[in-house]
Design an enzyme around this catalytic site. Sequence first.
Site, PDB file in Angstrom:
ATOM      1  N   LYS A 258       0.847  -1.019   0.197  1.00 40.12           N
ATOM      2  CA  LYS A 258       0.410  -0.015  -0.453  1.00 40.12           C
ATOM      3  C   LYS A 258       0.865   1.380  -0.387  1.00 40.12           C
ATOM      4  O   LYS A 258       0.816   2.549  -0.621  1.00 40.12           O
ATOM      5  CB  LYS A 258      -1.460  -0.019   0.998  1.00 40.12           C
ATOM      6  CG  LYS A 258      -1.840   1.313   1.469  1.00 40.12           C
ATOM      7  CD  LYS A 258      -2.965   1.377   2.040  1.00 40.12           C
ATOM      8  CE  LYS A 258      -3.254   2.130   2.583  1.00 40.12           C
ATOM      9  NZ  LYS A 258      -4.226   2.039   4.043  1.00 40.12           N
ATOM     10  N   GLU A 264      10.580  -4.784   4.214  1.00 40.72           N
ATOM     11  CA  GLU A 264      10.734  -5.737   4.218  1.00 40.72           C
ATOM     12  C   GLU A 264      10.032  -6.074   2.132  1.00 40.72           C
ATOM     13  O   GLU A 264      11.028  -6.555   1.561  1.00 40.72           O
ATOM     14  CB  GLU A 264       9.436  -6.894   4.662  1.00 40.72           C
ATOM     15  CG  GLU A 264      10.100  -6.775   6.089  1.00 40.72           C
ATOM     16  CD  GLU A 264       9.568  -5.330   7.142  1.00 40.72           C
ATOM     17  OE1 GLU A 264       9.214  -4.916   6.476  1.00 40.72           O
ATOM     18  OE2 GLU A 264       8.996  -6.276   8.384  1.00 40.72           O
ATOM     19  N   GLY A 319      -4.755  -1.484   5.125  1.00 39.86           N
ATOM     20  CA  GLY A 319      -3.943  -2.298   4.872  1.00 39.86           C
ATOM     21  C   GLY A 319      -4.454  -4.024   4.863  1.00 39.86           C
ATOM     22  O   GLY A 319      -4.708  -5.020   4.398  1.00 39.86           O
ATOM     23  N   ARG A 320      -5.375  -4.478   6.197  1.00 39.38           N
ATOM     24  CA  ARG A 320      -5.948  -5.713   5.749  1.00 39.38           C
ATOM     25  C   ARG A 320      -6.822  -6.167   5.689  1.00 39.38           C
ATOM     26  O   ARG A 320      -8.094  -6.496   6.072  1.00 39.38           O
ATOM     27  CB  ARG A 320      -5.734  -5.422   7.874  1.00 39.38           C
ATOM     28  CG  ARG A 320      -6.361  -4.571   8.177  1.00 39.38           C
ATOM     29  CD  ARG A 320      -5.995  -4.593  10.137  1.00 39.38           C
ATOM     30  NE  ARG A 320      -6.292  -3.269  10.832  1.00 39.38           N
ATOM     31  CZ  ARG A 320      -5.698  -2.365  11.550  1.00 39.38           C
ATOM     32  NH1 ARG A 320      -4.493  -2.053  11.147  1.00 39.38           N
ATOM     33  NH2 ARG A 320      -6.374  -1.470  11.505  1.00 39.38           N
ATOM     34  N   GLU A 405      -4.615  -6.241  14.712  1.00 38.69           N
ATOM     35  CA  GLU A 405      -3.909  -4.950  14.270  1.00 38.69           C
ATOM     36  C   GLU A 405      -5.257  -3.909  14.488  1.00 38.69           C
ATOM     37  O   GLU A 405      -5.185  -2.786  14.847  1.00 38.69           O
ATOM     38  CB  GLU A 405      -3.924  -5.835  13.353  1.00 38.69           C
ATOM     39  CG  GLU A 405      -2.916  -4.490  12.511  1.00 38.69           C
ATOM     40  CD  GLU A 405      -1.626  -4.073  11.505  1.00 38.69           C
ATOM     41  OE1 GLU A 405      -0.419  -4.900  11.247  1.00 38.69           O
ATOM     42  OE2 GLU A 405      -2.583  -4.163  10.943  1.00 38.69           O
ATOM     43  N   HIS A 436      -5.358 -32.616  18.407  1.00 36.69           N
ATOM     44  CA  HIS A 436      -4.199 -33.315  18.922  1.00 36.69           C
ATOM     45  C   HIS A 436      -2.968 -32.505  19.428  1.00 36.69           C
ATOM     46  O   HIS A 436      -2.456 -33.135  18.803  1.00 36.69           O
ATOM     47  CB  HIS A 436      -3.982 -34.460  17.550  1.00 36.69           C
ATOM     48  CG  HIS A 436      -5.314 -35.202  17.171  1.00 36.69           C
ATOM     49  ND1 HIS A 436      -5.486 -36.817  17.386  1.00 36.69           N
ATOM     50  CD2 HIS A 436      -6.241 -34.783  16.055  1.00 36.69           C
ATOM     51  CE1 HIS A 436      -6.107 -36.900  16.862  1.00 36.69           C
ATOM     52  NE2 HIS A 436      -7.202 -36.567  16.068  1.00 36.69           N
ATOM     53  N   LYS A 564       9.286  -0.357  13.659  1.00 39.12           N
ATOM     54  CA  LYS A 564       9.745  -0.242  12.821  1.00 39.12           C
ATOM     55  C   LYS A 564      10.956   0.549  12.712  1.00 39.12           C
ATOM     56  O   LYS A 564      12.449   0.995  11.923  1.00 39.12           O
ATOM     57  CB  LYS A 564       8.786   0.204  11.838  1.00 39.12           C
ATOM     58  CG  LYS A 564       7.811  -0.580  11.472  1.00 39.12           C
ATOM     59  CD  LYS A 564       7.255   0.457  10.387  1.00 39.12           C
ATOM     60  CE  LYS A 564       5.835  -0.478   9.928  1.00 39.12           C
ATOM     61  NZ  LYS A 564       5.279   0.410   9.159  1.00 39.12           N
TER      62      LYS A 564
HETATM   63  O1  F6P Z   1       2.303  -3.546  10.224  1.00 44.38           O
HETATM   64  C1  F6P Z   1       1.769  -2.979   9.205  1.00 44.38           C
HETATM   65  C2  F6P Z   1       1.115  -2.655   8.014  1.00 44.38           C
HETATM   66  O2  F6P Z   1       1.162  -1.048   8.329  1.00 44.38           O
HETATM   67  C3  F6P Z   1      -0.274  -3.738   7.618  1.00 44.38           C
HETATM   68  O3  F6P Z   1      -1.563  -3.280   8.317  1.00 44.38           O
HETATM   69  C4  F6P Z   1       0.156  -3.520   6.602  1.00 44.38           C
HETATM   70  O4  F6P Z   1      -0.763  -4.570   6.219  1.00 44.38           O
HETATM   71  C5  F6P Z   1       1.436  -4.161   6.160  1.00 44.38           C
HETATM   72  O5  F6P Z   1       2.038  -3.019   7.689  1.00 44.38           O
HETATM   73  C6  F6P Z   1       2.047  -3.811   4.828  1.00 44.38           C
HETATM   74  O6  F6P Z   1       2.591  -2.702   4.170  1.00 44.38           O
HETATM   75  P1  F6P Z   1       2.294  -2.044   3.360  1.00 44.38           P
HETATM   76  O7  F6P Z   1       1.287  -2.762   2.554  1.00 44.38           O
HETATM   77  O8  F6P Z   1       1.849  -0.716   3.116  1.00 44.38           O
HETATM   78  O9  F6P Z   1       3.601  -2.448   2.284  1.00 44.38           O
END
Ligand code: F6P
Length: 603
Positions: A258, A264, A319-320, A405, A436, A564
């Site tokens: 987003k 990452e 995002g979620r 979240e 189990h 972060k």
């Molecule tokens: O973990 C925080 C967060 O902002 C989430 O809400 C989101 O889904 C994820 O990081 C990834 O963010 P982006 O889509 O901006 O890379």
Amino acid sequence: APSAAPVVTLPDYTVFTGSVGVWSGQGRLQEEALHAKHLDYLRQAMSPLASQLPSWSKLDQLSKSNKVVLRDAFAKDSKRFDTYSRHFQGDRNKDISVLLDFSKNLIDEEIWATLLSLAKEAKVEEQRDAMFNGEQVNASEGRSVLHVALRDLDDDFKGKDKVEGVDEVIPELKHIRDFSEAVRNGQWTGYTGKPIKSIVNIGIGGSDLGPAMVCEALKPYAKRDLDAHFVSNIDGTHMAEALRVCDPESTVFIVASKTFTTQETITNATTARDWFLEHAKDKKHVAKHFVALSTNVKAATEFGIAKENMFKFWDWVGGRYSLWSAIGLSIAIVIGYERFEEMLRGANEMDRHYASTPLDQNIPVILGLINLYYNNFLGAQTHAILPYDQYMHRFADYFQQGDMESNGKFITKSGERVQYQTGPIIWGQAGTNGQHAFYQLIHQGTKLIPCDFLAPIETQNPIRGGEHHRILLSNYFAQPEALAFGKTEEQVREETTSKEDLDNSFLIKSKVFDGNKPTNSILFQKLTPGTLGALIAMYEHKIATEGFIWGINSFDQFGVELGKVLAKKILPLLSADAAKVDAEKHDGSTSGLIKHYLANANK
Ligand code: F6P
């Protein structure tokens, strides 16, 4: 302090116009562009803490005085199942059928009525309507919350249309359709003319879990000769293992972010691009192999993604909650656009149900209220999601983010610290595996763990004449029964034939199940795209309902920021020396750990 701008007086509260949407210390709001609807929402947002509502105190008392014993409740009331179950059927897609049985919960008529009153007093309906109308219910970020607009293909919810970007949803879906079809039918080829054999979705959190969960859940509809990989972890192992099985000439990388700033994702995408260029040599080939899904067109362009390979979405998609947007591109490629749209429409069926059904018939509201009762009045800390469908094996992971979240917050929308519990710990895995592993603790441990049991009536794989599925379902029905009704010492004794065992009170007592462990049973027809869409939307709205009652903002996520920021500060130290670590003045523990790493990293 309030600005000198004009003052708008509301019943109960005073709202100052001036700089944009910030609460003052006294629970006042400064706001620039006031309009009637927004004011309504803000007035609501300033309503008392949930614990100050009359029904909250009543529930507190009832939870102490009305000890519901499920054995007795069912024995006394032969209609309990009828009273506490609801059936949802899609009105446009009749194949979507979801039965919610919430009769095995520790509620009685009075508790249930009071929970419904709590929802009224907390103005759940008004807050829900504000969300659907595009109000900026994500007040801390000044954003609307309109994932429902992404699946509103027939334009059922009119209020949303005033929000910027909503009119771009349909054109963007067409872009998704065109691209996914071209990849699937072989028209989109790699730089040497080969058809695409693998896609790699590079994203994390909502930009990974949603598409990954859905592609697993809807595997029966998948194009089986196309491999889909999901790389999220910054641990190089994740990317290395994906690249090991990909051919650069027939792989498309989908960079899903987003913000397009997530460390990452950008690092993983850069690694993938370097790997690709090692083979393709020429940068011009990147256009055939890299696409971006983002709200940040500028950053995606800087990364080298061609304009026509950008799939956009908007800041009002959290995002979620983003799998319904361009973030769902990998889903459309894997199962085909038609199925993707069927999923969107399934979610919309649940949206319309949530938006217009009275509270006591409203499935997401019911789920939210039931969970809230355990969370706030009976001391439950966690909630298990247990799908009896192997295809849903990532469903609990997905809602771990979706719920935790969203509702892991301690500040209310009026800036006060909550005086009560908010979001639970969400966990779970597919049945019968969990039986189990951890069910022992749910049955006989000391913790209260409310559980949702989900299962399809029809399996996608009726092997051995459906025998597997009948066995699976027999477990699905048996577990909530065992949890609710348990086994008394008397029953254990009746079943015990050996005199020696009867004299062994440790053995006898170890076989007792207290029962009275609460569960919801959610029985749906078949895990089709439409039904999955409806189930996801059901949980999304359950989470929103709880957030509305707790008075928190379920749509921001500032709690992920601190770690972060610190990681960014620490990263340069990992190529430095101990003296630099000392100079940075981290706490003793963090410095000690980093120095131990430095002393041993390059041995
Ligand atoms: O973990 C925080 C967060 O902002 C989430 O809400 C989101 O889904 C994820 O990081 C990834 O963010 P982006 O889509 O901006 O890379």
